[in-house]
Design an enzyme around this catalytic site. Structure first.
Site, PDB file in Angstrom:
ATOM      1  N   GLY A 139      76.660 -17.905  21.909  1.00 48.74           N
ATOM      2  CA  GLY A 139      75.824 -18.169  20.748  1.00 48.74           C
ATOM      3  C   GLY A 139      75.742 -19.643  20.381  1.00 48.74           C
ATOM      4  N   SER A 141      78.046 -21.347  18.846  1.00 46.40           N
ATOM      5  CA  SER A 141      78.630 -21.593  17.526  1.00 46.40           C
ATOM      6  C   SER A 141      80.029 -22.201  17.600  1.00 46.40           C
ATOM      7  CB  SER A 141      78.698 -20.278  16.742  1.00 46.40           C
ATOM      8  OG  SER A 141      79.518 -19.353  17.416  1.00 46.40           O
ATOM      9  N   VAL A 208      76.760 -13.711  13.210  1.00 44.27           N
ATOM     10  CA  VAL A 208      75.316 -13.693  13.462  1.00 44.27           C
ATOM     11  C   VAL A 208      74.962 -14.552  14.675  1.00 44.27           C
ATOM     12  CG1 VAL A 208      73.050 -14.203  12.473  1.00 44.27           C
ATOM     13  CG2 VAL A 208      74.862 -13.275  11.026  1.00 44.27           C
ATOM     14  N   THR A 211      78.729 -14.377  20.314  1.00 44.45           N
ATOM     15  CA  THR A 211      78.567 -13.283  21.274  1.00 44.45           C
ATOM     16  C   THR A 211      79.918 -12.693  21.673  1.00 44.45           C
ATOM     17  OG1 THR A 211      78.732 -14.770  23.166  1.00 44.45           O
ATOM     18  CG2 THR A 211      76.523 -14.388  22.264  1.00 44.45           C
ATOM     19  N   GLY A 222      88.123 -11.243  13.508  1.00 45.26           N
ATOM     20  CA  GLY A 222      87.122 -10.947  12.485  1.00 45.26           C
ATOM     21  C   GLY A 222      87.743 -10.653  11.136  1.00 45.26           C
ATOM     22  N   GLU A 269      88.165 -19.886  27.664  1.00 50.41           N
ATOM     23  CA  GLU A 269      87.134 -20.888  27.343  1.00 50.41           C
ATOM     24  C   GLU A 269      86.390 -21.398  28.574  1.00 50.41           C
ATOM     25  OE1 GLU A 269      88.629 -23.904  24.635  1.00 50.41           O
ATOM     26  OE2 GLU A 269      89.635 -22.420  23.376  1.00 50.41           O
ATOM     27  N   GLY A 270      86.106 -20.507  29.496  1.00 54.10           N
ATOM     28  CA  GLY A 270      85.317 -20.874  30.671  1.00 54.10           C
ATOM     29  C   GLY A 270      86.104 -21.491  31.802  1.00 54.10           C
ATOM     30  N   ILE A 275      82.832 -14.539  31.826  1.00 54.92           N
ATOM     31  CA  ILE A 275      82.994 -13.138  31.447  1.00 54.92           C
ATOM     32  C   ILE A 275      81.606 -12.506  31.373  1.00 54.92           C
ATOM     33  CG2 ILE A 275      83.785 -11.599  29.605  1.00 54.92           C
ATOM     34  CD1 ILE A 275      85.604 -14.189  28.819  1.00 54.92           C
ATOM     35  N   TYR A 475      92.976 -19.991   6.208  1.00 51.83           N
ATOM     36  CA  TYR A 475      91.709 -20.556   6.684  1.00 51.83           C
ATOM     37  C   TYR A 475      91.306 -21.658   5.710  1.00 51.83           C
ATOM     38  CZ  TYR A 475      87.000 -20.163   8.754  1.00 51.83           C
ATOM     39  OH  TYR A 475      85.813 -20.384   9.406  1.00 51.83           O
TER      40      TYR A 475
END
Lengths: 568, 568
Positions: A139, A141, A208, A211, A222, A269-270, A275, A475
């Protein structure tokens, strides 16, 4: 843009045309003025026109372009400037400042949109054969600089946008498992699940615009993780394209088949591959869902209550509490006639005053309940007792409803603030419970010291967001009032102070945003030198040519931001 | 033997002098005779005297011995024959058969008993400098051949017994965390915790003869995992000695600091280093603890009930159900006047008959409850509804009390059976719920086919032992009646059939016993070739000289046991 693949603004969060506005929130401008001295009623700075950017040309060779076109078709091989710039960054505030300034760094040379796992595999193999760098993109983000190529990268850089792989492929209703493609965005995925009566229950702030693959690659968590688990709990199996082979982990509830390969892919992270799909836990949509709001006279009371709630016989879906400053921020953001506004009605204020509460010190809390009506009643009874024992008071479900409606909007406020010279972002950590309150105090002090050292005003506030048996995530949102050319230096000093405080005081470098380049300087302090050694050996073993998103997680650090301490 | 370090019999499970006996269980001998045709009233074979074994001499060099003596003192450097033989094997039935026959394989050349982490580190460094093989040793209860050196090992083999590192070092009462040394045995650890009002709640079958370090190294799971979690959930931080460095993972409730190093150490079976201590979750001892027993008319009914219980608003500590054969085995093991014996009183039998149940098909179930008296009542109410909806009936808490008393005794029965020519062991797996019942059927069929192919009698039974949202662990006990010289061949054929059925039908190679050499042939089918590749690269990166327990987890397989299928 490719049809069916959502794309964010190049200069900010989310979709074009959607922006924060405060006209109907009369308390907000005075609040900002009071706290950081910024007048948001002044005209805002606008992002420059895209055409003003000096986008470096693509370095993609004709040979490699032709190979990619042969694999996925011309249409899905994009190298126009705007697509490339959108894929050059995540959405950390450092990213936004730089892109608006035209400091574009090492923009990818091409953006690919594969439609199948086989295409992903052929892309990876072709890219590696050409010694190119491969960066998966979900996404967009990410806020820890995990999506950008290293500044000095001389090889071709290929961004692989996974957005066409966006389907819920199957649901195993007997087991509560769904097989889902990695490129699906949160809302699209939940819509597909909901249509069949299911939910994954994973709702990060970025929901939103993020992914499934991105959640896995960064170890996302979440808002409802107290019930549904972190993504590391939710993902039971997955497939990942690696150079020359495909990893296939079947869905298993638990296993003792050696060091967990699943847990190596989570958070990778790649750096190990791309994935492509995952088996995730899904749940029937609960009969009842309620968010109850409470107030506590202090943050310490709220923290203790949350811990006791999590440890109690109740098994709530969510238990969070905001510190006093965040509570004031939430109140200031209430609409004139809205529920949060009316929360602090004179009646409630009077009750609090009668209790002897300092209204500047009160803390707002939300607790989420799900289950049968009877069970929700039972759990609310248990929670009410704990709230009372910790000097709290309930104020009903109204604020929770509002919270649910607005929970994904914070990044738009962040972009609005940036237009007014307020550089804001977030950092989060977990500690054992024993250090939760002291960490909070120390972060506040560290931010103030950092601001003082720069002669700037700013603010930091936080909430407890995710709870576990042994501790919790806090947070932090922070902002610096600096509209100068040096604003990123100020940001760096504050951000560095926060991260250093985390690792110095029993916290981890990140609870759910990942490492990227941004947090890599603290990795040795977080997991010890030997831990970094293990990760490095893993990456080197799988990717000896350093083609897979190099520089992320383990890195010497970027000039602008580095750990204060050199030993682990 | 070293004072304060428990040591098992060289020829069997547990302590000298403790053995199973059936004199007061009149139904047991007829049951065994009926099921597998073995008369356990016949005189038993005794293990040979230790002196009859031909123990190969230690190959430890004088130089390395002197180094070890300098590090830990002469007393803690043992190379007498019995100590070496005890450390040559785990306690799988294959191990017991071989050691009783004097087939000793590659016995370690020395057994070291370090008393501090620093000593462990110096041992590892000295051993690697001398190109020796290092095998960590906890309770010695491993059943997957993870403790033995490779048969052709030409280097010196060093077994590191961790038993002196046996202290609960500190308890963080605010966070519910304890720092505990890796060599502590289960009962000793729980005693130390209990004295301060805490429990870890981890109770594997091997509890009495296994250690914290062993649990971590094999990804253990205990009987109460539905509440307390697998060891992978319980362990929040740890320290591990690696060649030239020490890994230190601080206790964190959750983190997104890249691929999980914690999860790489879990299940590493000595291939990455020696775990010296861990931070684990501990809990206050619950006010009420109850095990309730239930009967179901079929295994399918019991499985469905357990899934529904786990998915319900109740959050039980344990939910297990035995298949009909295991239920009969449990009943047959009841004392004459005991509670289990009286369970099948004429009164209860009549109720079942009135319900139309086939008494040969009934399944016994235990559900565990913990919490406040009120909460336990509440959960029992929820569970009772589910039991009824699945045709089950409750029979009270009597059998559960008995279960609690005898839960660690099964391996003694296994050894007793071996004396009578019954070769018995256990294998367990998890599948998603959708495949739980079919897997059970297929394993039964596979075992029968395997027995038929050898012309032998035998038996397999199982229980659902650990539940998760998406599936469950089924724990199979199997026995072959073969007192011939070829009994291990028969065992292999049956064991292989079971493991192959697991991986062929949505199961994992092991849920909590680990891989060792025994299960390594199925790893590619379990986690795919790419998963094995990842594990191999990890091991090679950390241990390029293959000094750390080589051959475990990833291995070409031993001659006697290999996967039926060659592709993943």
């Amino acid at each position: 843009m490719i049809q069916g693949v959502k794309q964010q603004k190049w200069w900010g969060w989310g979709e074009e045309g959607k922006a924060y506005q405060h006209a109907d929130k009369p308390k907000f401008a005075p609040f900002v003025k009071r706290i950081v001295g910024v007048d948001i009623n002044q005209p805002r700075m606008s992002p420059p026109p895209f055409e003003s950017l000096d986008v470096p040309p693509s370095r993609l060779s004709e040979e490699l372009r032709a190979e990619f076109q042969a694999i996925i078709g011309n249409k899905f091989v994009q190298s126009d400037d705007e697509t490339r710039v959108v894929h050059a960054f995540g959405k950390g505030v450092r990213d936004l400042v730089r892109v608006r300034r035209g400091e574009l760094g090492r923009v990818p040379d091409v953006v690919l949109y594969p439609g199948t796992e086989e295409e992903v595999a052929r892309i990876v193999d072709s890219a590696i054969a050409a010694d190119a760098v491969v960066i998966p993109f979900g996404g967009g983000s990410n806020i820890v600089a995990a999506l950008e190529a290293e500044p000095g990268e001389t090889r071709q850089v290929v961004s692989v946008n996974m957005g066409r792989l966006n389907k819920v492929l199957e649901i195993d209703a007997e087991s509560g498992l769904a097989r889902i493609q990695a490129g699906v965005f949160g809302p699209d995925m939940e819509d597909q699940l909901k249509a069949r009566g299911w939910t994954m229950g994973h709702h990060p702030d970025s929901f939103v615009w993020s992914t499934l693959g991105g959640w896995i690659a960064t170890r996302s968590s979440g808002m409802q993780s107290d019930k549904y688990g972190d993504i590391a709990d939710i993902v039971r199996g997955l497939r990942m394209v690696m150079p020359g082979q495909i990893l296939n982990l079947r869905p298993l509830p638990s296993t003792s088949s050696g060091p967990s390969v699943r847990e190596m892919v989570l958070g990778s992270e790649g750096r190990l591959g791309i994935i492509t799909e995952a088996w995730v836990q899904v749940h029937r949509i609960p009969e009842v869902r309620e968010l109850q709001a409470y107030f506590f006279p202090s943050y310490g009371d709220g923290l203790r209550a949350c811990q006791q709630i999590v440890e109690s016989d109740a098994a709530v879906m969510m238990a969070r509490v905001s510190d006093p400053m965040e509570t004031q921020y939430i109140m200031a953001n209430g609409k004139k006639s809205g529920r949060v506004g009316s929360l602090m009605s004179k009646a409630i204020s009077k009750v609090m005053e009668a209790k002897g509460w300092d209204l500047e010190g009160i803390c707002m809390s939300f607790v989420g309940f799900e289950g049968s009506p009877n069970h929700v009643r039972y759990e609310k009874g248990l929670v009410n007792k704990i709230v009372k024992a910790n000097q709290g008071m309930g104020v009903g479900s109204g604020p929770g409803t509002l919270y649910d409606q607005k929970k994904y909007d914070t990044p738009y406020i962040r972009d609005f603030m940036l237009d007014h010279g307020l550089v804001a972002d977030v950092s989060e950590t977990t500690t054992p419970w024993a250090y939760a309150e002291s960490l909070h105090t120390k972060v506040q002090q560290a931010v103030q010291d950092a601001l003082d050292s720069r002669g700037k005003r700013g603010v930091v506030f936080s909430h407890l967001s995710h709870s576990y048996h042994s501790g919790a995530c806090q947070y932090f949102t922070f902002a610096v009032a600096d509209d100068s050319e040096d604003c990123l230096d100020t940001y760096d000093v504050v951000k560095r102070a926060i991260q250093q405080t985390f690792v110095d005081h029993h916290g981890t470098v990140s609870h759910h945003h990942g490492v990227g380049e941004e947090h890599s300087p603290w990795m040795a302090e977080d997991i010890s030198e030997a831990g970094v050694f293990i990760q490095r050996k893993l990456f080197e073993g799988i990717d000896p040519g350093s083609n897979l998103n190099p520089g992320k997680i383990i890195h010497e650090g970027r000039p602008g931001i580095s750990s204060n301490s050199s030993d682990a």
